[in-house]
Design an enzyme around this catalytic site. Structure first.
Site, PDB file in Angstrom:
ATOM      1  N   SER A 269       3.437   2.922  -3.194  1.00 49.30           N
ATOM      2  CA  SER A 269       2.670   2.221  -4.222  1.00 49.30           C
ATOM      3  C   SER A 269       3.361   0.898  -4.491  1.00 49.30           C
ATOM      4  CB  SER A 269       2.649   3.040  -5.516  1.00 49.30           C
ATOM      5  OG  SER A 269       3.897   2.932  -6.179  1.00 49.30           O
ATOM      6  N   ASP A 270       2.752   0.034  -5.275  1.00 53.87           N
ATOM      7  CA  ASP A 270       3.511  -1.111  -5.757  1.00 53.87           C
ATOM      8  C   ASP A 270       4.243  -0.665  -7.027  1.00 53.87           C
ATOM      9  OD1 ASP A 270       4.662  -3.586  -6.049  1.00 53.87           O
ATOM     10  OD2 ASP A 270       2.826  -4.716  -5.703  1.00 53.87           O
ATOM     11  N   TRP A 271       5.053  -1.542  -7.548  1.00 51.86           N
ATOM     12  CA  TRP A 271       5.923  -1.232  -8.698  1.00 51.86           C
ATOM     13  C   TRP A 271       5.069  -0.723  -9.865  1.00 51.86           C
ATOM     14  CZ3 TRP A 271      11.358  -2.586  -9.122  1.00 51.86           C
ATOM     15  CH2 TRP A 271      11.881  -2.446 -10.403  1.00 51.86           C
ATOM     16  N   ASP A 272       5.212   0.558 -10.181  1.00 46.97           N
ATOM     17  CA  ASP A 272       4.547   1.121 -11.367  1.00 46.97           C
ATOM     18  C   ASP A 272       3.015   1.174 -11.211  1.00 46.97           C
ATOM     19  OD1 ASP A 272       4.667   2.097 -14.054  1.00 46.97           O
ATOM     20  OD2 ASP A 272       4.169   0.114 -14.833  1.00 46.97           O
ATOM     21  N   SER A 273       2.515   0.931 -10.000  1.00 46.37           N
ATOM     22  CA  SER A 273       1.055   0.754  -9.892  1.00 46.37           C
ATOM     23  C   SER A 273       0.289   2.066 -10.004  1.00 46.37           C
ATOM     24  CB  SER A 273       0.684   0.021  -8.594  1.00 46.37           C
ATOM     25  OG  SER A 273       0.891   0.850  -7.470  1.00 46.37           O
TER      26      SER A 273
END
Ligand code: BGC
Length: 742
Positions: A269-273
């Site tokens: 995932s992307d950061w915290d996505s």
């Protein structure tokens, strides 16, 4: 597709997969499996208690942003020696355009139109970051970017699917080397899947609405190319794609990536996505977010903890299949195996070349040299002969700023290693020419004009004014978007003031995006666009200014005249009412109370010409190039055939120089309307003054294929135009037909 058939496909695609699955996966508890799917942030040089416990419990698959070698080795030691199964860690880091030796920003590297430059840049980045135990980077960013307001255009490879695909693959090769197991090879990550570059109004993280046909024809090809080239991982985009955020987009992740493309690597995932799926309003809470992401096939969660907190319950409730989890964990373990981490997770930097080694610095200089684009050169003010001038005025906030020339995303680069333009110019001219320097503005955003007077006086008493303007690094990159893209602060006024002295002006622009230069283009003699050129920007730019080398970069993205033209790109559709010079009328020329239909009724604005200020593929040289005699191996090709195109390229000028020969086509009639031009090939060719070379391109019928109305990839029989030349405005044209040989 069931998880079982996924496993089968995986083991067919990757011979190591079976081994990992059968031996390791069989021993893992569900908690340990979910641990592998979790990536935690490092703490830059120390390991907090909670991280030690998590590692010991086998609850961490990867750590990002830890580059202190001792700490990295200790993280690996805890994971390998103190956890039950001893599974090593992936250590992730954004090494976007260099680790210690900083190369031009990716958009600048794309302006080199050189696979060699891009591959070498990634190679050096991999070698240098490996010395700190990094084994995975989050690059290349291959989001097609057609909106220069978007700050992340700096990190992109430009507007064109073909150029971006070609250079993206080169970057993957550079990072991953021949074999991921080799010392100094690191796993790459194709990001951000998909559509992130189409964020509405160029505002980062904003919604992207892209019709499926355009998605497939424009935005997805670089990702498909990276997948085919064996990129180890993909990263999901933050953005909402047609109403479904990418991090929970089952269609994109399962149907396209896995089922259509058979992609065997893993998706992070992307950061915290994943947690943000709830912020998007796509899920009601973290548990639903974990479900949607896992169901879509996001294998690893970056930083947020929805998997850690909820996947066990989701499996217990029968919502997520354990086979699906096995499949995801299997992909992560496979990469660890492929990287050789099970054999040796530790890093011994003595087995690697040193950071900032001479050859790395030399490669960074080459990259900067080839990335600069000469946009204008009236009266051949450039190159400057040191015999012809007595004094130079070096003016501007970017002339001597080792930090700002590095650009965005330089977590590990340091200004102290940069060689600035002022220093390089002084070194180059030695005692022969007097070099005066005025910063004139505190920074690129400053409106304080108090120091202008000194700069003006200096320019008056000099033979040439060399102005170093643009944008500081922080004005582009993630979350750094602009609504206007003129030179910020009082830089335009500074140019006007210096122009009034009558001293010839060479403007060197350092910026993370195309800027609108319309207001000042006529006030300067030469413009060299240097992007953010990196550690070796100074010596590279000095070599170009003084003609040691000729500029050879070409624009990887269109430069609009004004922000209101955006999105503006060369591969636009023809429309039913295309704009032409004959029909164009500026609003100042419209008579009062003119009839509604008095204008050309064409697809254009009233207050600016429809063309860009500088086109995609454009860039001048100190030399001149002529293209002639296009010949085709045949005029009709059948589906399955390949066409060979030959053209004569002559360096008609006085300088040895590289030229980037570009091949464009137009499919005249399509079941889905086709762009007016599409790049299908390019070559960087070196020609000495006066030299002629015949160059050849190959074009197969597959290269003519596009996704049609039914989303099928097909080449459609019919007539094609083909151009060869030095920019997207190439005029040397021929034609051929694709025939249905059935
Ligand atoms: C960016 C990614 C990056 C990640 C890790 C995110 O904010 O969108 O491109 O790789 O952070 O630093």
């Amino acid at each position: 597709m069931s998880a079982n058939s996924c496993l089968k496909i995986m083991s067919e695609l990757n011979p190591h997969f079976d081994l990992i699955v059968s031996q390791l996966l069989a021993q893992m508890s569900l908690e340990e499996k979910i641990g592998q799917m979790s990536q935690l942030a490092g703490h830059e040089g120390w390991i907090p208690e909670h991280l030690i416990h998590a590692l010991q419990a086998g609850k961490v698959g990867s750590v990002l942003n830890e580059v202190d070698l001792r700490t990295v080795n200790e993280l690996q030691r805890i994971a390998v020696e103190e956890s039950r199964l001893g599974i090593p860690l992936l250590i992730g880091r954004d090494v976007i355009h260099g680790f210690k030796t900083i190369f031009p920003i990716p958009l600048g590297q794309a302006a080199s139109w050189s696979e060699e430059v891009v591959e070498q840049g990634a190679r050096v980045s991999a070698l240098e970051s490996s010395t700190c135990g990094v084994n995975w980077t989050f690059a290349p960013m291959i989001d097609i970017s057609r909106d220069p307001r978007w700050g992340r255009i700096a990190e992109s490879l430009g507007e064109d699917p073909y150029l971006c695909s070609t250079l993206g693959v080169a970057m993957v090769k550079g990072f991953q080397g021949k074999n991921l197991k080799d010392t100094g090879s690191i796993a790459a990550c194709a990001k951000h899947f998909a559509g992130y570059g189409a964020s509405e109004s160029g505002r980062d993280y904003n919604t992207a609405n892209i019709p499926e046909n355009e998605l497939r024809n424009v935005y997805l090809p670089p990702f498909k190319a990276a997948a085919d080239a064996g990129v180890a991982t993909f990263m999901a985009s933050f953005s909402d794609l047609n109403g479904v955020p990418a991090s929970g987009n089952e269609w994109l992740m399962k149907e396209v990536l896995r089922e259509e493309w058979n992609y065997p690597g893993f998706v992070v995932s992307d950061w915290d996505s994943i947690r943000q799926l709830t912020v998007h309003g796509f899920t009601a809470n973290d548990k639903e977010a974990a479900f949607e992401a896992a169901n879509a096939g996001i294998d690893m969660e970056m930083v947020s903890s929805t998997y850690h907190d909820h996947l066990q319950a989701l499996v217990a409730e029968g919502k997520i299949d354990i086979e699906q989890i096995d499949f995801m964990v299997g992909r992560i373990l496979t990469l660890k195996y492929d990287l050789g981490l099970f054999d040796n997770p530790y890093t011994d930097p003595s087995s690697l070349p040193k950071v900032l080694a001479d050859e790395n610095i030399a490669a960074a200089k080459q990259a900067a040299l080839k990335s600069c684009v000469l946009l204008k050169n009236s009266n051949n003010v450039l190159p400057i002969s040191t015999n012809a001038v007595n004094s130079l005025a070096v003016i501007g906030p970017l002339a001597n700023d080792g930090y700002e020339q590095l650009g965005t995303w330089i977590f590990d680069g340091e200004a102290q290693h940069s060689q600035t333009c002022l220093q390089a110019i002084k070194d180059f001219v030695g005692d022969d020419v007097e070099v005066k320097y005025a910063k004139a503005l505190k920074n690129t955003r400053s409106d304080d004009q108090d120091a202008f007077e000194h700069a003006i006086a200096m320019a008056k008493s000099s033979d040439v004014a060399l102005m170093f303007l643009g944008e500081e690094s922080i004005l582009s990159g993630e979350a750094h978007c602009r609504s206007t893209i003129d030179l910020p602060g009082s830089q335009e006024q500074l140019i006007e003031a210096i122009a009034e002295t009558g001293t010839p002006i060479v403007l060197v622009v350092m910026a993370g995006r195309p800027l609108t230069l319309t207001n000042i283009v006529d006030k300067v003699d030469s413009i060299l666009y240097a992007w953010h050129p990196g550690t070796m920007g100074g010596p590279a730019i000095a070599d170009l200014i003084f003609g040691v080398k000729s500029p050879s970069g070409k624009l990887p993205v269109t430069f609009p005249r004004t922000v209101g033209q955006i999105p503006l790109y060369y591969a636009q559709k023809h429309t039913g009412k295309p704009a032409t010079n004959d029909s164009f009328v500026h609003m100042n020329d419209i008579p009062e109370r003119a009839a509604q239909t008095s204008l050309g009724m064409a697809a254009t604005h009233l207050d600016t010409h429809f063309s860009p200020l500088f086109s995609f593929g454009y860039g001048l040289s100190y030399s001149k190039f002529e293209y002639s005699n296009i010949t085709l191996s045949k005029n009709n090709i059948a589906i399955g055939d390949t066409l060979t195109i030959s053209v004569q390229l002559t360096n008609t000028g006085d300088y040895d120089s590289d030229e980037i020969a570009q091949l464009y086509i137009r499919d005249l009639v399509g079941s889905v309307t086709r762009p007016v031009k599409e790049l299908k090939g390019f070559q960087r060719i070196h020609l000495t003054a006066g030299e002629t070379k015949t160059i050849h391109f190959e074009l197969s019928s597959d290269d003519l294929a596009f996704y049609d109305r039914k989303m099928q990839l097909n080449a459609e029989p019919g007539q094609f135009h083909l151009w060869l030349g030095g920019s997207s405005e190439a005029s040397l044209r021929t034609e051929f037909n694709l025939i249905d040989a059935k």
